[in-house]
Design a protein around this motif. Sequence first.
Motif, PDB file in Angstrom:
ATOM      1  N   ARG A 594      41.044  44.409  39.749  1.00  0.00           N
ATOM      2  CA  ARG A 594      39.825  43.826  40.328  1.00  0.00           C
ATOM      3  C   ARG A 594      39.558  42.438  39.725  1.00  0.00           C
ATOM      4  NH1 ARG A 594      35.670  47.796  42.432  1.00  0.00           N
ATOM      5  NH2 ARG A 594      36.831  49.697  42.886  1.00  0.00           N
ATOM      6  N   TRP A 595      39.789  42.332  38.400  1.00  0.00           N
ATOM      7  CA  TRP A 595      39.593  41.031  37.753  1.00  0.00           C
ATOM      8  C   TRP A 595      40.557  40.002  38.342  1.00  0.00           C
ATOM      9  CZ3 TRP A 595      42.510  37.506  35.187  1.00  0.00           C
ATOM     10  CH2 TRP A 595      41.834  36.518  34.463  1.00  0.00           C
ATOM     11  N   VAL A 596      41.811  40.401  38.535  1.00  0.00           N
ATOM     12  CA  VAL A 596      42.810  39.487  39.082  1.00  0.00           C
ATOM     13  C   VAL A 596      42.422  39.041  40.493  1.00  0.00           C
ATOM     14  CG1 VAL A 596      45.215  39.253  39.808  1.00  0.00           C
ATOM     15  CG2 VAL A 596      44.672  40.409  37.664  1.00  0.00           C
ATOM     16  N   VAL A 597      42.049  39.997  41.351  1.00  0.00           N
ATOM     17  CA  VAL A 597      41.694  39.670  42.737  1.00  0.00           C
ATOM     18  C   VAL A 597      40.471  38.763  42.778  1.00  0.00           C
ATOM     19  CG1 VAL A 597      40.828  40.650  44.899  1.00  0.00           C
ATOM     20  CG2 VAL A 597      42.746  41.730  43.730  1.00  0.00           C
ATOM     21  N   GLN A 598      39.442  39.119  42.037  1.00  0.00           N
ATOM     22  CA  GLN A 598      38.204  38.334  42.066  1.00  0.00           C
ATOM     23  C   GLN A 598      38.431  36.923  41.520  1.00  0.00           C
ATOM     24  OE1 GLN A 598      34.911  39.845  39.650  1.00  0.00           O
ATOM     25  NE2 GLN A 598      33.521  39.382  41.334  1.00  0.00           N
ATOM     26  N   THR A 599      39.171  36.811  40.409  1.00  0.00           N
ATOM     27  CA  THR A 599      39.415  35.496  39.807  1.00  0.00           C
ATOM     28  C   THR A 599      40.284  34.628  40.719  1.00  0.00           C
ATOM     29  OG1 THR A 599      39.297  36.528  37.619  1.00  0.00           O
ATOM     30  CG2 THR A 599      40.267  34.331  37.749  1.00  0.00           C
ATOM     31  N   THR A 600      41.320  35.233  41.300  1.00  0.00           N
ATOM     32  CA  THR A 600      42.219  34.467  42.173  1.00  0.00           C
ATOM     33  C   THR A 600      41.498  33.986  43.428  1.00  0.00           C
ATOM     34  OG1 THR A 600      44.113  35.765  41.377  1.00  0.00           O
ATOM     35  CG2 THR A 600      44.410  34.529  43.410  1.00  0.00           C
ATOM     36  N   LEU A 601      40.752  34.874  44.083  1.00  0.00           N
ATOM     37  CA  LEU A 601      40.064  34.487  45.320  1.00  0.00           C
ATOM     38  C   LEU A 601      38.973  33.463  45.041  1.00  0.00           C
ATOM     39  CD1 LEU A 601      39.800  37.846  47.320  1.00  0.00           C
ATOM     40  CD2 LEU A 601      41.564  36.086  47.389  1.00  0.00           C
ATOM     41  N   ALA A 602      38.282  33.605  43.907  1.00  0.00           N
ATOM     42  CA  ALA A 602      37.253  32.619  43.568  1.00  0.00           C
ATOM     43  C   ALA A 602      37.884  31.245  43.370  1.00  0.00           C
ATOM     44  CB  ALA A 602      36.512  33.060  42.307  1.00  0.00           C
ATOM     45  N   ALA A 603      39.052  31.192  42.689  1.00  0.00           N
ATOM     46  CA  ALA A 603      39.738  29.911  42.485  1.00  0.00           C
ATOM     47  C   ALA A 603      40.236  29.335  43.806  1.00  0.00           C
ATOM     48  CB  ALA A 603      40.893  30.106  41.507  1.00  0.00           C
ATOM     49  N   LEU A 604      40.747  30.198  44.686  1.00  0.00           N
ATOM     50  CA  LEU A 604      41.182  29.733  46.000  1.00  0.00           C
ATOM     51  C   LEU A 604      40.011  29.164  46.797  1.00  0.00           C
ATOM     52  CD1 LEU A 604      43.711  32.417  47.359  1.00  0.00           C
ATOM     53  CD2 LEU A 604      44.120  29.958  47.163  1.00  0.00           C
ATOM     54  N   GLY A 605      38.884  29.863  46.722  1.00  0.00           N
ATOM     55  CA  GLY A 605      37.723  29.444  47.503  1.00  0.00           C
ATOM     56  C   GLY A 605      37.192  28.080  47.107  1.00  0.00           C
ATOM     57  N   ARG A 606      37.274  27.721  45.814  1.00  0.00           N
ATOM     58  CA  ARG A 606      36.760  26.413  45.383  1.00  0.00           C
ATOM     59  C   ARG A 606      37.851  25.352  45.277  1.00  0.00           C
ATOM     60  NH1 ARG A 606      36.367  29.570  40.537  1.00  0.00           N
ATOM     61  NH2 ARG A 606      37.771  28.783  38.908  1.00  0.00           N
ATOM     62  N   GLY A 607      39.076  25.695  45.759  1.00  0.00           N
ATOM     63  CA  GLY A 607      40.157  24.732  45.802  1.00  0.00           C
ATOM     64  C   GLY A 607      40.861  24.501  44.490  1.00  0.00           C
ATOM     65  N   ASP A 628      42.584  54.029  44.538  1.00  0.00           N
ATOM     66  CA  ASP A 628      41.133  53.884  44.374  1.00  0.00           C
ATOM     67  C   ASP A 628      40.506  53.663  45.750  1.00  0.00           C
ATOM     68  OD1 ASP A 628      38.533  53.196  43.798  1.00  0.00           O
ATOM     69  OD2 ASP A 628      39.020  51.645  42.331  1.00  0.00           O
ATOM     70  N   VAL A 629      39.739  54.633  46.223  1.00  0.00           N
ATOM     71  CA  VAL A 629      39.200  54.564  47.586  1.00  0.00           C
ATOM     72  C   VAL A 629      38.199  53.425  47.755  1.00  0.00           C
ATOM     73  CG1 VAL A 629      39.560  57.004  48.035  1.00  0.00           C
ATOM     74  CG2 VAL A 629      37.432  56.272  46.986  1.00  0.00           C
ATOM     75  N   GLN A 630      37.615  52.918  46.643  1.00  0.00           N
ATOM     76  CA  GLN A 630      36.614  51.856  46.743  1.00  0.00           C
ATOM     77  C   GLN A 630      37.227  50.468  46.626  1.00  0.00           C
ATOM     78  OE1 GLN A 630      33.886  52.908  43.592  1.00  0.00           O
ATOM     79  NE2 GLN A 630      32.821  54.425  44.844  1.00  0.00           N
ATOM     80  N   VAL A 635      37.792  44.372  47.945  1.00  0.00           N
ATOM     81  CA  VAL A 635      38.569  43.220  48.409  1.00  0.00           C
ATOM     82  C   VAL A 635      37.874  42.545  49.590  1.00  0.00           C
ATOM     83  CG1 VAL A 635      40.758  42.505  49.433  1.00  0.00           C
ATOM     84  CG2 VAL A 635      40.749  44.163  47.570  1.00  0.00           C
ATOM     85  N   VAL A 636      37.372  43.349  50.530  1.00  0.00           N
ATOM     86  CA  VAL A 636      36.686  42.781  51.696  1.00  0.00           C
ATOM     87  C   VAL A 636      35.465  41.983  51.258  1.00  0.00           C
ATOM     88  CG1 VAL A 636      35.434  43.338  53.815  1.00  0.00           C
ATOM     89  CG2 VAL A 636      37.536  44.565  53.255  1.00  0.00           C
ATOM     90  N   GLU A 637      34.710  42.503  50.291  1.00  0.00           N
ATOM     91  CA  GLU A 637      33.529  41.789  49.791  1.00  0.00           C
ATOM     92  C   GLU A 637      33.923  40.475  49.110  1.00  0.00           C
ATOM     93  OE1 GLU A 637      31.497  44.476  47.245  1.00  0.00           O
ATOM     94  OE2 GLU A 637      30.642  45.668  48.886  1.00  0.00           O
ATOM     95  N   CYS A 638      35.040  40.491  48.350  1.00  0.00           N
ATOM     96  CA  CYS A 638      35.507  39.260  47.697  1.00  0.00           C
ATOM     97  C   CYS A 638      35.909  38.203  48.726  1.00  0.00           C
ATOM     98  CB  CYS A 638      36.685  39.575  46.770  1.00  0.00           C
ATOM     99  SG  CYS A 638      36.227  40.391  45.229  1.00  0.00           S
ATOM    100  N   LEU A 639      36.585  38.626  49.795  1.00  0.00           N
ATOM    101  CA  LEU A 639      36.955  37.679  50.846  1.00  0.00           C
ATOM    102  C   LEU A 639      35.717  37.070  51.491  1.00  0.00           C
ATOM    103  CD1 LEU A 639      39.878  39.668  52.536  1.00  0.00           C
ATOM    104  CD2 LEU A 639      40.102  37.504  51.297  1.00  0.00           C
ATOM    105  N   ARG A 667      45.592  53.094  55.018  1.00  0.00           N
ATOM    106  CA  ARG A 667      44.262  52.554  55.311  1.00  0.00           C
ATOM    107  C   ARG A 667      44.109  51.157  54.726  1.00  0.00           C
ATOM    108  NH1 ARG A 667      39.180  53.142  52.564  1.00  0.00           N
ATOM    109  NH2 ARG A 667      37.421  52.816  53.993  1.00  0.00           N
ATOM    110  N   PHE A 668      44.533  50.962  53.479  1.00  0.00           N
ATOM    111  CA  PHE A 668      44.396  49.667  52.814  1.00  0.00           C
ATOM    112  C   PHE A 668      45.181  48.590  53.562  1.00  0.00           C
ATOM    113  CE2 PHE A 668      45.716  46.572  49.566  1.00  0.00           C
ATOM    114  CZ  PHE A 668      44.494  46.252  48.995  1.00  0.00           C
ATOM    115  N   VAL A 669      46.452  48.887  53.848  1.00  0.00           N
ATOM    116  CA  VAL A 669      47.292  47.908  54.534  1.00  0.00           C
ATOM    117  C   VAL A 669      46.795  47.689  55.967  1.00  0.00           C
ATOM    118  CG1 VAL A 669      49.630  47.409  55.348  1.00  0.00           C
ATOM    119  CG2 VAL A 669      49.291  48.467  53.106  1.00  0.00           C
ATOM    120  N   GLY A 670      46.458  48.774  56.658  1.00  0.00           N
ATOM    121  CA  GLY A 670      46.049  48.649  58.054  1.00  0.00           C
ATOM    122  C   GLY A 670      44.812  47.787  58.236  1.00  0.00           C
ATOM    123  N   VAL A 671      43.781  48.004  57.388  1.00  0.00           N
ATOM    124  CA  VAL A 671      42.530  47.254  57.533  1.00  0.00           C
ATOM    125  C   VAL A 671      42.728  45.781  57.182  1.00  0.00           C
ATOM    126  CG1 VAL A 671      40.191  46.986  56.631  1.00  0.00           C
ATOM    127  CG2 VAL A 671      41.063  49.254  57.170  1.00  0.00           C
TER     128      VAL A 671
END
Length: 773
Positions: A594-607, A628-630, A635-639, A667-671
């Motif tokens: 979760r830390w990796v996803v959140q940090t990476t997407l935040a960095a991508l979002g601000r360029g 992890d079902v949650q 990931v969707v919320e981070c995007l 489910r994860f891949v499909g969504v």
Amino acid sequence: MSIVGLLCLLFALVASLMFVLYWVQRREIRSVERLSQQVQRIAIGGRLNGRVDLQSDQPEISLLTTSINHLLTRVAATNESEVARSTPKLFADLGDRIHEAVLVHRDVILYANRQFATFVGVDRIELVGRKLADLVPPEYAELVTENIRRRFAGETGGERYEIDMVGMQGQLSRLEISAAPVDYEGAPALLITGVEIIPTQTVQQLRLPPEPTEPTPPGMHSLALDSLAEAIITTDAAGLITYINAAAERLTGSLSAAAVGKTLEDIVGFVDETDRRLLSDPVRQALTSGTPVNLSRRALLLSRTNGSERSIELSASPIRDDAKELVGAVVLLHDVTELRGLARQMSYQATHDALTGLVNRREFETRLEESIESGHRGDGQHVLCYLDLDRFKVVNDTSGHLAGDSMLREVAKVLRDAVRDSDTVARLGGDEFGMLLIGCPLEKARQIADDVCRAVGDYRFVWKDKIFNIGVSIGLVEISRESGSLEELFAAADSACYVAKKQGSGRVAVYSARDEALARHTGEIQWLQKLQGALKDNRFQLYHQPIVPAYGQDGGGPAMEVFVRLQDEAGHEVPPSDFVRAAERYRLMSLVDRWVVQTTLAALGRGAIPVPSNRSVAINVSGQTLGDVQFLEFVVECLDSTGVTPSQVCFEITETAVVANLDHARRFVGVLHGMGCQFALDDFGSGVGSFSNLKNLPMDYLKIDGSFMHNLARDSVNQAMVTAMIKLARTLNFKVIAEQVEDEAGLEAARRMGVDYIQGFVVGRPQPLSLAA
């Protein structure tokens, strides 16, 4: 009192007695009806999903069995002869009301209902006195016999299992069987029920075609059959060959002129390819039984003419005329020699480590499960050994991965030579190995482990101008009746290995609960605290490694892969193998991901991460996180919160992780794929046998496991495997990424084979990722 009065009184008593008997019998019949309704509800509930759910309906089955026991015991104990005589009728009435197959079994069948008799194709009276194991195909007989034995002995075992039933008229049914103990006619028995999970199929018997309305050109039938690639042989009612087509001539080595008039056994023999056991003549079986016969899937054809051996699949069916008289048989043979050879090769690849040739972790766990079951039955003494090499990291750091791989191959040979032929040695991952000592007392196992430590300690690894000496720490745990699950045994052996490592190189430790408590207190608890502190204090750091198109054209796809690294309190980098293993043990990997996803997407979002508009960033997702079902919602919320375009993100998931969490993975891949995210199947090739479960997932890229890239320019086996994987990827419209490409020779070889992207030291080493905008 007058005679008339006495007669009236006697009549009243008889009427009262008849009323009591009628009332008792009606009550029992109503009990039967209620039990029938219970079974029907269970059956209907199970069929809604195509089969019975063990977890949901087990209490009802248990209640049903208890009710039947209570009903039979109560009726049998009744003094009234009329009710006692009705007991078999009541049980038969219950069995016949149920839509599922029902048996009562001791050493032999005591009762069978109409539904079971239908599956077999005989009158149910003919089933009484026979064994269930005699009514199933030979490959299921041992399973049925063992399950009945274990249920009678009160041993734990599979509550349900599946068998095939082949009826006398050729009908094929698949049943899910369950058994429960009951009291039947005053003695213990098993109530066996069968639920059909695949609709009954009828294996059609071959019949002669009707006479043609117009004459067929001379020789047309023979010409058509000779044009077929399948081998076809026909016989008369006595089993003598009347026709053999060209393909059959090539397969058997016998020409038609020499074969006609002989029996099939005269020109070929059939054996089981595993134990060379002679197989019966299928033509004689088909003519005798009047039903189709299929030879074992492991059948081997031996030509008596030229001595050749071919793996075959064979089907023999009787031929009947319009009067349904048996007039001969037809045999269809399919040569599967190359197919079985490929299957054996693929099976070997799926069960063995590509680098060392030792058994891999998956196969080792399978054999360990069998040993655990054997230990629970008390069939023998076995020992699990967990081995961790000492000072291996020095070789990798000073001489590179090629040196490390070479040393691992040599160490694997040292380990094999130090144990008995009956023992299993496996590479579990990295520099960790496992040994399974079968039929070995603990003291003997300790001696073997000491021998292994001495052998590894005496071994010297020479690489160019350097000489290395290493050691090994070994943890032992005994497998017995009291042993827990596979995971618990691995944890115990790992704890013992940890204790041995703390004592110094080349030590052996036997598991004990006291040592485990010490290990947890001194080592594992510290790791837990370190990880929790790192998550709290944000001491993780992102690294990245570039991924480039193989031919220099920027055609989209991942531009880099991000990795996570950990710094301790002093600012020193912690090896990933150390903290990832601890994170998985303490179920913290999901928080790290979760830390990796959140940090990476935040960095991508601000360029902060410079990625071309048509390229993406690859992020790894562990198997634990995939379960992890949650995590999907996270990931969707981070995007949404970062504003990152989904097409800029490529998630990498391993084949093993998908297989272990298949439903969550779908489910994860499909969504996310539907939203625009890309997906890569990582480490492909390390688990070849499971890819059949993955072909329906919407993947975009296939990353070939790095072990196949090592020495690719000169290793013909790796070249063959990589070529096969690329061909498979093209069939499924996947693009191919080659990872861990370390030199120019490997780069050129990968390009020649047609990979789409390159990742590895030859392109760039992992570097810290600057997150400043």
